[in-house]
Scaffold this motif. Structure first.
Motif, PDB file in Angstrom:
ATOM      1  N   PRO A   1       0.805  -1.229   0.000  1.00 17.57           N
ATOM      2  CA  PRO A   1       0.000   0.000   0.000  1.00 17.57           C
ATOM      3  C   PRO A   1       0.837   1.278   0.000  1.00 17.57           C
ATOM      4  N   TYR A   2       2.005   1.246   0.640  1.00 23.03           N
ATOM      5  CA  TYR A   2       2.863   2.438   0.634  1.00 23.03           C
ATOM      6  C   TYR A   2       3.398   2.716  -0.769  1.00 23.03           C
ATOM      7  N   THR A   3       3.887   1.672  -1.447  1.00 19.70           N
ATOM      8  CA  THR A   3       4.363   1.843  -2.823  1.00 19.70           C
ATOM      9  C   THR A   3       3.242   2.364  -3.713  1.00 19.70           C
ATOM     10  N   LYS A   4       2.064   1.781  -3.551  1.00 20.69           N
ATOM     11  CA  LYS A   4       0.909   2.202  -4.349  1.00 20.69           C
ATOM     12  C   LYS A   4       0.573   3.664  -4.067  1.00 20.69           C
ATOM     13  N   GLY A   5       0.711   4.080  -2.799  1.00 20.06           N
ATOM     14  CA  GLY A   5       0.460   5.468  -2.440  1.00 20.06           C
ATOM     15  C   GLY A   5       1.462   6.413  -3.064  1.00 20.06           C
ATOM     16  N   LEU A   6       2.739   6.009  -3.136  1.00 20.05           N
ATOM     17  CA  LEU A   6       3.757   6.847  -3.768  1.00 20.05           C
ATOM     18  C   LEU A   6       3.434   7.075  -5.246  1.00 20.05           C
ATOM     19  N   PHE A   7       3.021   6.017  -5.931  1.00 20.87           N
ATOM     20  CA  PHE A   7       2.652   6.169  -7.343  1.00 20.87           C
ATOM     21  C   PHE A   7       1.389   7.009  -7.483  1.00 20.87           C
ATOM     22  N   GLY A   8       0.446   6.842  -6.559  1.00 22.79           N
ATOM     23  CA  GLY A   8      -0.784   7.612  -6.633  1.00 22.79           C
ATOM     24  C   GLY A   8      -0.591   9.088  -6.394  1.00 22.79           C
ATOM     25  N   ALA A   9       0.511   9.462  -5.719  1.00 17.33           N
ATOM     26  CA  ALA A   9       0.774  10.868  -5.421  1.00 17.33           C
ATOM     27  C   ALA A   9       1.493  11.590  -6.554  1.00 17.33           C
TER      28      ALA A   9
ATOM     29  N   LYS B   1       4.138  -1.444  10.307  1.00 16.86           N
ATOM     30  CA  LYS B   1       4.461  -0.059  10.650  1.00 16.86           C
ATOM     31  C   LYS B   1       3.683   0.946   9.795  1.00 16.86           C
ATOM     32  N   PHE B   2       3.046   0.461   8.726  1.00 18.59           N
ATOM     33  CA  PHE B   2       2.268   1.340   7.854  1.00 18.59           C
ATOM     34  C   PHE B   2       0.775   1.278   8.163  1.00 18.59           C
ATOM     35  N   ALA B   3       0.381   0.460   9.123  1.00 20.83           N
ATOM     36  CA  ALA B   3      -1.038   0.175   9.345  1.00 20.83           C
ATOM     37  C   ALA B   3      -1.866   1.427   9.615  1.00 20.83           C
ATOM     38  N   ASP B   4      -1.335   2.386  10.364  1.00 24.18           N
ATOM     39  CA  ASP B   4      -2.102   3.584  10.717  1.00 24.18           C
ATOM     40  C   ASP B   4      -2.382   4.481   9.511  1.00 24.18           C
ATOM     41  N   ARG B   5      -1.699   4.276   8.402  1.00 23.49           N
ATOM     42  CA  ARG B   5      -1.878   5.120   7.214  1.00 23.49           C
ATOM     43  C   ARG B   5      -2.484   4.339   6.045  1.00 23.49           C
ATOM     44  N   CYS B   6      -2.848   3.093   6.295  1.00 24.31           N
ATOM     45  CA  CYS B   6      -3.178   2.168   5.206  1.00 24.31           C
ATOM     46  C   CYS B   6      -4.672   2.017   5.003  1.00 24.31           C
ATOM     47  N   GLY B   7      -5.092   2.045   3.741  1.00 20.93           N
ATOM     48  CA  GLY B   7      -6.486   1.833   3.406  1.00 20.93           C
ATOM     49  C   GLY B   7      -6.876   0.375   3.297  1.00 20.93           C
ATOM     50  N   TYR B   8      -5.907  -0.538   3.397  1.00 18.76           N
ATOM     51  CA  TYR B   8      -6.175  -1.977   3.289  1.00 18.76           C
ATOM     52  C   TYR B   8      -6.083  -2.664   4.648  1.00 18.76           C
ATOM     53  N   VAL B   9      -5.969  -1.903   5.732  1.00 17.13           N
ATOM     54  CA  VAL B   9      -5.633  -2.465   7.029  1.00 17.13           C
ATOM     55  C   VAL B   9      -6.721  -3.411   7.558  1.00 17.13           C
ATOM     56  N   LEU B  10      -6.274  -4.497   8.170  1.00 10.86           N
ATOM     57  CA  LEU B  10      -7.129  -5.456   8.859  1.00 10.86           C
ATOM     58  C   LEU B  10      -6.660  -5.553  10.314  1.00 10.86           C
ATOM     59  N   PRO B  11      -7.504  -6.053  11.219  1.00 12.37           N
ATOM     60  CA  PRO B  11      -7.058  -6.218  12.609  1.00 12.37           C
ATOM     61  C   PRO B  11      -5.764  -7.019  12.721  1.00 12.37           C
ATOM     62  N   ALA B  12      -5.597  -8.016  11.880  1.00 16.84           N
ATOM     63  CA  ALA B  12      -4.394  -8.855  11.939  1.00 16.84           C
ATOM     64  C   ALA B  12      -3.128  -8.071  11.628  1.00 16.84           C
ATOM     65  N   CYS B  13      -3.252  -6.973  10.865  1.00 18.56           N
ATOM     66  CA  CYS B  13      -2.089  -6.166  10.501  1.00 18.56           C
ATOM     67  C   CYS B  13      -1.431  -5.539  11.727  1.00 18.56           C
ATOM     68  N   ARG B  14      -2.219  -5.307  12.777  1.00 12.71           N
ATOM     69  CA  ARG B  14      -1.699  -4.640  13.969  1.00 12.71           C
ATOM     70  C   ARG B  14      -1.160  -5.628  15.008  1.00 12.71           C
ATOM     71  N   GLU B  15      -1.223  -6.896  14.699  1.00 13.78           N
ATOM     72  CA  GLU B  15      -0.788  -7.906  15.670  1.00 13.78           C
ATOM     73  C   GLU B  15       0.652  -8.343  15.449  1.00 13.78           C
ATOM     74  N   ASP B  16       0.993  -8.703  14.225  1.00 18.35           N
ATOM     75  CA  ASP B  16       2.346  -9.182  13.917  1.00 18.35           C
ATOM     76  C   ASP B  16       2.893  -8.449  12.703  1.00 18.35           C
ATOM     77  N   GLU B  17       4.189  -8.163  12.741  1.00 18.36           N
ATOM     78  CA  GLU B  17       4.803  -7.524  11.584  1.00 18.36           C
ATOM     79  C   GLU B  17       4.891  -8.528  10.442  1.00 18.36           C
ATOM     80  N   PRO B  18       4.351  -8.195   9.269  1.00 18.55           N
ATOM     81  CA  PRO B  18       4.339  -9.179   8.176  1.00 18.55           C
ATOM     82  C   PRO B  18       5.727  -9.430   7.610  1.00 18.55           C
ATOM     83  N   ASP B  19       5.921 -10.630   7.086  1.00 18.48           N
ATOM     84  CA  ASP B  19       7.141 -10.967   6.360  1.00 18.48           C
ATOM     85  C   ASP B  19       7.019 -10.467   4.924  1.00 18.48           C
ATOM     86  N   LEU B  20       8.139 -10.515   4.215  1.00 22.57           N
ATOM     87  CA  LEU B  20       8.105 -10.216   2.790  1.00 22.57           C
ATOM     88  C   LEU B  20       7.491 -11.412   2.066  1.00 22.57           C
TER      89      LEU B  20
END
Length: 325
Positions: free
Chosen positions: A249-257, A287-306
């Motif tokens: 979502p961050y990369t997508k936001g950079l392109f959208g801007a 770390k991007f969850a607070d700014r993300c339009g795709y956020v789910l509750p699970a996003c705030r529990e564990d840092e995702p892997d690549l």
């Protein structure tokens, strides 16, 4: 024989501040292919320049580091200062953002370009000065040999950046690191510097790391891209994959801007909501969850892997498929 010039493994860098140590780079891994260009992109404060300084061994003495930075199998983080002095300039060159902070106003251009040739290649004064003239000619300084006795203030901003590039290339390094090489220049001169870097990489066969917040620069120069946010890589892959199907979502936001992404004439430019979190107050989970339009509750529990994306890139997002769709 490896096809990688530089390999960074689990690099972390913390800097000492009045509030204690701040984590600036966190568990970062990437590699630079021989003869290829890697672009590192992200907002100010995401850790781009600190990564470059770690590679060059130019971090403050108080910095805490972990991980490995391997140049042909040799760990630069474990190297002594005297060993790094042999690497800087000779094997890795760096172009800084503002040439006037690199050039010494009290010495002639010829002296400064020739210095690395004398130190690393053992050339005598006359031979080094002759080679310096050839290097200035290579990077497009008009009447180069006649200007070896001139001082930095006698050149334009674009010419000074070309001189810094000549200094970085003087010992034919395997890797060139360019940290925001066109930010301080006007648009016309920016294009000239980008064309110069493209030509030199092709002619000299070296690898290049370009650090920029400008996606246009990254798209023009780079074979591979790493997007950084809050000190870590959130997306990395080939430039074609990241530009064609941004999967974080961050990369997508950079392109959208980007201005060219706006479809409605007169509308306000899109901006990513919120601000980058402080390194002292990083949220749990993504770390991007607070700014993300795709956020789910699970996003705030564990840092995702690549995770692997649709075109082979990796992105640090549990909804990678939906983001890239």
């Amino acid at each position: 024989m490896t096809d990688t010039t530089l390999s960074v493994e689990n690099l972390s860098v913390s800097l000492r501040t009045d509030r204690g140590y701040a984590p600036i780079v966190r568990d970062l891994s990437f590699s630079v292919r021989k003869g290829a260009t890697l672009g590192i992109v992200g907002e100010s404060g995401c850790g781009k320049s600190m990564t470059a300084l770690a590679v060059m061994g130019l971090l403050p003495d108080s910095a805490q580091t972990s991980g490995r930075i391997l140049l042909d199998g040799r760990d630069l983080l474990a190297a002594s200062e005297s060993e790094m002095c042999e690497v800087r300039g000779a094997r890795i060159g760096m172009v800084f953002q503002e040439p006037m902070t690199t050039l010494n106003p009290a010495h002639t251009i010829g002296h400064q370009v020739a210095e690395g040739l004398r130190l690393h290649r053992g050339l005598g004064a006359r031979a080094a000065l002759n080679e310096a003239g050839a290097l200035l000619d290579l990077v497009g300084i008009p009447n180069a040999r006649a200007r070896l006795g001139d001082f930095p203030h006698q050149f334009s901003g674009g010419q000074r950046q070309r001189i810094v590039i000549a200094m970085a290339l003087s010992c034919k390094p395997e890797l060139l690191v360019a940290d925001e090489p066109t930010t301080a220049l006007d648009v016309t001169v920016q294009l000239q510097i980008l064309e110069l870097l493209e030509r030199l990489v092709a002619e000299l066969g070296m690898s290049l790391i370009v650090i920029s917040h400008d996606l246009g620069v990254i798209g023009r120069l780079c074979d591979d891209v790493m997007v950084m946010y809050a000190g870590q890589a959130v997306e990395q892959g080939t430039a074609a994959a990241v530009f064609d199907a941004p999967s974080h979502p961050y990369t997508k936001g950079l392109f959208g801007a980007l201005p060219e992404a706006q479809t409605e004439i007169g509308a306000r430019l899109y901006t990513i909501p919120g601000i980058v979190p402080s390194p002292f107050d990083l949220p749990e989970g993504c770390k991007f969850a607070d700014r993300c339009g795709y956020v789910l509750p699970a996003c705030r529990e564990d840092e995702p892997d690549l995770l692997c994306g649709r075109l082979g890139q990796q992105a640090r997002c549990i909804r990678i498929r939906e983001v890239a769709a």
